[in-house]
Design a protein around this motif. Sequence first.
Motif, PDB file in Angstrom:
ATOM      1  N   ILE A  80     -23.315 -56.857  93.654  1.00  0.00           N
ATOM      2  CA  ILE A  80     -21.990 -57.349  93.987  1.00  0.00           C
ATOM      3  C   ILE A  80     -21.976 -57.729  95.456  1.00  0.00           C
ATOM      4  CG2 ILE A  80     -19.519 -56.868  94.026  1.00  0.00           C
ATOM      5  CD1 ILE A  80     -20.707 -56.857  91.230  1.00  0.00           C
ATOM      6  N   ARG A  81     -21.521 -58.966  95.745  1.00  0.00           N
ATOM      7  CA  ARG A  81     -21.494 -59.452  97.122  1.00  0.00           C
ATOM      8  C   ARG A  81     -20.095 -59.950  97.451  1.00  0.00           C
ATOM      9  NH1 ARG A  81     -25.855 -60.202 100.004  1.00  0.00           N
ATOM     10  NH2 ARG A  81     -27.851 -59.595  99.107  1.00  0.00           N
ATOM     11  N   PHE A 106     -27.890 -50.497  91.423  1.00  0.00           N
ATOM     12  CA  PHE A 106     -26.635 -51.076  91.896  1.00  0.00           C
ATOM     13  C   PHE A 106     -26.748 -51.412  93.364  1.00  0.00           C
ATOM     14  CE2 PHE A 106     -22.206 -50.539  93.555  1.00  0.00           C
ATOM     15  CZ  PHE A 106     -21.701 -51.703  92.974  1.00  0.00           C
ATOM     16  N   GLU A 107     -26.426 -52.667  93.708  1.00  0.00           N
ATOM     17  CA  GLU A 107     -26.417 -53.109  95.095  1.00  0.00           C
ATOM     18  C   GLU A 107     -25.035 -53.671  95.403  1.00  0.00           C
ATOM     19  OE1 GLU A 107     -29.622 -55.697  96.087  1.00  0.00           O
ATOM     20  OE2 GLU A 107     -31.175 -54.296  95.387  1.00  0.00           O
ATOM     21  N   ALA A 108     -24.403 -53.155  96.448  1.00  0.00           N
ATOM     22  CA  ALA A 108     -23.061 -53.575  96.838  1.00  0.00           C
ATOM     23  C   ALA A 108     -23.067 -53.933  98.310  1.00  0.00           C
ATOM     24  CB  ALA A 108     -22.049 -52.468  96.571  1.00  0.00           C
ATOM     25  N   PRO A 137     -30.693 -46.073  91.078  1.00  0.00           N
ATOM     26  CA  PRO A 137     -30.807 -46.356  92.508  1.00  0.00           C
ATOM     27  C   PRO A 137     -29.581 -47.110  93.012  1.00  0.00           C
ATOM     28  CG  PRO A 137     -32.784 -47.035  91.305  1.00  0.00           C
ATOM     29  CD  PRO A 137     -31.742 -46.737  90.289  1.00  0.00           C
ATOM     30  N   VAL A 138     -29.208 -46.836  94.268  1.00  0.00           N
ATOM     31  CA  VAL A 138     -28.031 -47.468  94.871  1.00  0.00           C
ATOM     32  C   VAL A 138     -28.373 -47.936  96.284  1.00  0.00           C
ATOM     33  CG1 VAL A 138     -25.635 -47.164  95.611  1.00  0.00           C
ATOM     34  CG2 VAL A 138     -26.464 -45.974  93.561  1.00  0.00           C
ATOM     35  N   HIS A 139     -27.918 -49.152  96.622  1.00  0.00           N
ATOM     36  CA  HIS A 139     -27.971 -49.639  97.996  1.00  0.00           C
ATOM     37  C   HIS A 139     -26.592 -50.176  98.322  1.00  0.00           C
ATOM     38  CE1 HIS A 139     -29.728 -52.563 101.228  1.00  0.00           C
ATOM     39  NE2 HIS A 139     -29.058 -51.549 101.748  1.00  0.00           N
ATOM     40  N   ALA A 140     -25.918 -49.565  99.292  1.00  0.00           N
ATOM     41  CA  ALA A 140     -24.554 -49.935  99.652  1.00  0.00           C
ATOM     42  C   ALA A 140     -24.502 -50.324 101.116  1.00  0.00           C
ATOM     43  CB  ALA A 140     -23.594 -48.780  99.382  1.00  0.00           C
ATOM     44  N   HIS A 141     -23.832 -51.446 101.400  1.00  0.00           N
ATOM     45  CA  HIS A 141     -23.818 -51.962 102.766  1.00  0.00           C
ATOM     46  C   HIS A 141     -22.465 -52.599 103.065  1.00  0.00           C
ATOM     47  CE1 HIS A 141     -25.611 -53.893 106.399  1.00  0.00           C
ATOM     48  NE2 HIS A 141     -24.696 -54.810 106.146  1.00  0.00           N
ATOM     49  N   THR A 142     -21.904 -52.292 104.219  1.00  0.00           N
ATOM     50  CA  THR A 142     -20.746 -52.998 104.747  1.00  0.00           C
ATOM     51  C   THR A 142     -20.893 -53.092 106.250  1.00  0.00           C
ATOM     52  OG1 THR A 142     -18.322 -53.128 104.749  1.00  0.00           O
ATOM     53  CG2 THR A 142     -19.297 -50.921 104.959  1.00  0.00           C
ATOM     54  N   VAL A 143     -19.945 -53.745 106.904  1.00  0.00           N
ATOM     55  CA  VAL A 143     -19.944 -53.829 108.368  1.00  0.00           C
ATOM     56  C   VAL A 143     -18.770 -53.043 108.923  1.00  0.00           C
ATOM     57  CG1 VAL A 143     -19.809 -55.367 110.365  1.00  0.00           C
ATOM     58  CG2 VAL A 143     -21.144 -56.039 108.360  1.00  0.00           C
ATOM     59  N   ASN A 144     -17.582 -53.339 108.425  1.00  0.00           N
ATOM     60  CA  ASN A 144     -16.369 -52.653 108.875  1.00  0.00           C
ATOM     61  C   ASN A 144     -15.784 -51.866 107.706  1.00  0.00           C
ATOM     62  OD1 ASN A 144     -16.327 -53.856 111.582  1.00  0.00           O
ATOM     63  ND2 ASN A 144     -15.883 -55.763 110.499  1.00  0.00           N
ATOM     64  N   GLY A 145     -16.179 -50.629 107.594  1.00  0.00           N
ATOM     65  CA  GLY A 145     -15.696 -49.801 106.502  1.00  0.00           C
ATOM     66  C   GLY A 145     -16.573 -48.590 106.302  1.00  0.00           C
ATOM     67  N   ALA A 187     -30.753 -43.321  97.001  1.00  0.00           N
ATOM     68  CA  ALA A 187     -29.733 -44.205  97.559  1.00  0.00           C
ATOM     69  C   ALA A 187     -30.050 -44.547  98.997  1.00  0.00           C
ATOM     70  CB  ALA A 187     -28.355 -43.557  97.465  1.00  0.00           C
ATOM     71  N   GLU A 188     -29.470 -45.669  99.439  1.00  0.00           N
ATOM     72  CA  GLU A 188     -29.450 -46.060 100.842  1.00  0.00           C
ATOM     73  C   GLU A 188     -28.059 -46.584 101.163  1.00  0.00           C
ATOM     74  OE1 GLU A 188     -33.251 -47.831 102.590  1.00  0.00           O
ATOM     75  OE2 GLU A 188     -33.192 -48.686 100.578  1.00  0.00           O
ATOM     76  N   ALA A 189     -27.642 -46.439 102.427  1.00  0.00           N
ATOM     77  CA  ALA A 189     -26.306 -46.892 102.810  1.00  0.00           C
ATOM     78  C   ALA A 189     -26.281 -47.237 104.284  1.00  0.00           C
ATOM     79  CB  ALA A 189     -25.269 -45.819 102.502  1.00  0.00           C
ATOM     80  N   GLN A 190     -25.617 -48.346 104.605  1.00  0.00           N
ATOM     81  CA  GLN A 190     -25.477 -48.775 105.995  1.00  0.00           C
ATOM     82  C   GLN A 190     -24.078 -49.322 106.249  1.00  0.00           C
ATOM     83  OE1 GLN A 190     -28.209 -50.598 104.223  1.00  0.00           O
ATOM     84  NE2 GLN A 190     -29.479 -48.800 104.530  1.00  0.00           N
ATOM     85  N   THR A 191     -23.568 -49.069 107.423  1.00  0.00           N
ATOM     86  CA  THR A 191     -22.365 -49.710 107.922  1.00  0.00           C
ATOM     87  C   THR A 191     -22.512 -49.839 109.432  1.00  0.00           C
ATOM     88  OG1 THR A 191     -19.933 -49.655 107.970  1.00  0.00           O
ATOM     89  CG2 THR A 191     -21.076 -47.534 108.146  1.00  0.00           C
TER      90      THR A 191
END
Length: 256
Positions: free
Chosen positions: A36-37, A127-129, A144-152, A162-166
């Motif tokens: 999801i992008r 799942f990639e978001a 597996p999960v990869h979640a990424h945002t900039v402001n949030g 899992a991996e996650a970045q903001t």
Amino acid sequence: MVVGTLGMASMGGGAPAAQGDFEWSGRLDQGQTLEIRGINGPIIATGASGGSAVVTATKHEGSRGDPANVRIEVVEHGDGVTICAVYPGRNGERANTCEAGDSQGKNMRDNDTEVRFRVQVPAGVRFEAMTVNGDVEATDLDGPVHAHTVNGDVEVSTSGAAEAQTVNGSVTASIGQSAWDGTLNFQTVNGSIEVHLPAGVGADVSAQNLNGGMESDFPLMVRGRWGPRELSGRIGDGGGRLELTTVNGTIRLIEQ
């Protein structure tokens, strides 16, 4: 490759959502990816009760631009499916597109329509978001999960890895997998990082921050440098790498 747009359903059917909103459903095999992008708006995902993925999106008018000019596109490919909010691009610049991977354009051309995604992810599906302005929540997943945002903020819980970045927000993650290959990365600039790991996990840990403490429920066999801003150590017998980086925030490793 099949491309779908607002109000269309594919890969197994489904009905168009009412009132101009978007709905897609389809079966995905274990090991495939649901991506999801977004750009402006949150992404909220939970586990599906069966083998079908379900994605809905609602558009909410902002202070600039017409929501009708923001398209929701579906791209089916061999690895799974990618669904994007595609905003009108700026004149003279590369048009925004929906593509698997990290090549989607992010120009908004004075259109701040918010697109809110809700997703149901089948077990075993990756799942990639990714969004820019909005929280990402991906909870109670089995894969597996990869979640990424900039402001949030980013919140993830899965029985897998899992991996996650903001950038501006905190990261909270719960990982059910006690061993993995390669590196799991958790990163922010302004916010804390809290990672929950199962008892008996083995990992090689690298943690860095500038303003904030470091806490761990797990005994760490220190390797290399140890200091108030940097830690390198091993949990248990070691294994896959766990990298945690923030500038302004506390880093915590918590035993589930």
